[in-house]
Design a protein around this motif. Sequence first.
Motif, PDB file in Angstrom:
ATOM      1  N   TYR A  63     -95.600  38.150 -15.609  1.00 40.47           N
ATOM      2  CA  TYR A  63     -95.100  37.563 -14.369  1.00 40.47           C
ATOM      3  C   TYR A  63     -93.578  37.523 -14.384  1.00 40.47           C
ATOM      4  CZ  TYR A  63     -99.839  35.579 -14.112  1.00 40.47           C
ATOM      5  OH  TYR A  63    -101.198  35.389 -14.079  1.00 40.47           O
ATOM      6  N   CYS A  64     -92.963  37.925 -13.288  1.00 37.55           N
ATOM      7  CA  CYS A  64     -91.536  37.655 -13.171  1.00 37.55           C
ATOM      8  C   CYS A  64     -91.336  36.346 -12.412  1.00 37.55           C
ATOM      9  CB  CYS A  64     -90.785  38.797 -12.487  1.00 37.55           C
ATOM     10  SG  CYS A  64     -91.031  38.922 -10.721  1.00 37.55           S
ATOM     11  N   ALA A  65     -90.190  35.745 -12.608  1.00 39.70           N
ATOM     12  CA  ALA A  65     -89.922  34.457 -12.001  1.00 39.70           C
ATOM     13  C   ALA A  65     -88.433  34.318 -11.716  1.00 39.70           C
ATOM     14  CB  ALA A  65     -90.382  33.330 -12.933  1.00 39.70           C
TER      15      ALA A  65
ATOM     16  N   CYS B  33     -89.845  44.112 -10.756  1.00 37.31           N
ATOM     17  CA  CYS B  33     -90.061  42.916  -9.938  1.00 37.31           C
ATOM     18  C   CYS B  33     -89.104  43.031  -8.756  1.00 37.31           C
ATOM     19  CB  CYS B  33     -89.777  41.669 -10.759  1.00 37.31           C
ATOM     20  SG  CYS B  33     -89.789  40.134  -9.816  1.00 37.31           S
TER      21      CYS B  33
ATOM     22  N   TYR C 268     -88.243  27.579 -13.525  1.00 30.49           N
ATOM     23  CA  TYR C 268     -88.401  28.660 -12.566  1.00 30.49           C
ATOM     24  C   TYR C 268     -89.250  28.180 -11.388  1.00 30.49           C
ATOM     25  CZ  TYR C 268     -86.327  31.774 -15.959  1.00 30.49           C
ATOM     26  OH  TYR C 268     -85.448  32.373 -16.816  1.00 30.49           O
TER      27      TYR C 268
ATOM     28  N   ASP D   1     -85.231  31.618 -11.084  1.00 30.65           N
ATOM     29  CA  ASP D   1     -84.631  30.288 -11.137  1.00 30.65           C
ATOM     30  C   ASP D   1     -83.702  30.195  -9.939  1.00 30.65           C
ATOM     31  OD1 ASP D   1     -82.281  28.682 -13.450  1.00 30.65           O
ATOM     32  OD2 ASP D   1     -83.145  28.016 -11.558  1.00 30.65           O
TER      33      ASP D   1
ATOM     34  N   ASP E 145     -89.944  30.222  -8.293  1.00 35.07           N
ATOM     35  CA  ASP E 145     -90.709  31.231  -7.571  1.00 35.07           C
ATOM     36  C   ASP E 145     -91.249  32.275  -8.546  1.00 35.07           C
ATOM     37  OD1 ASP E 145     -88.301  30.994  -4.934  1.00 35.07           O
ATOM     38  OD2 ASP E 145     -90.280  30.066  -5.052  1.00 35.07           O
ATOM     39  N   TRP E 146     -92.505  32.697  -8.313  1.00 36.41           N
ATOM     40  CA  TRP E 146     -93.213  33.574  -9.248  1.00 36.41           C
ATOM     41  C   TRP E 146     -93.835  34.763  -8.542  1.00 36.41           C
ATOM     42  CZ3 TRP E 146     -93.709  32.467 -14.548  1.00 36.41           C
ATOM     43  CH2 TRP E 146     -93.166  31.240 -14.951  1.00 36.41           C
TER      44      TRP E 146
END
Length: 127
Positions: A95-97, A22, A114, A99, A116-117
Amino acid sequence: QVQLVDSGGGLVQAGDSLRLSCVASGRTLSGYAMGWFRQAPGKAREFVAAIKWSGGSTKYANSVKGRFTISKDNAKNTVYLQMNSLKPEDTAVYYCAADTRYYTMYVPTGLSQYEDWGQGTQVTVSS
């Protein structure tokens, strides 16, 4: 806002390994906790793994504990998810996210924590 691009997914056989990446742009990840989530067809998005902003603490879902490892390379502004001993039930979009509350003092595991994705990367594990 930080832009996240997920990659590294693919079609593998049970027992194989994959490493998801990511890559972030727009802001540095050094002050953010980061997480990986997944969503299988017909199911809700679920927590997989997360790492504290400092990289000093991690948390995992019970289903992946001992098989998956999350790591963070602040110099490359990248988060990784190393997945070993993959099982068919690991099949999902991952999915990465981020915080984006700076220097959170715990490891967040909830979706709502979180902001933003990434766009997601498909992982398919055949039996």
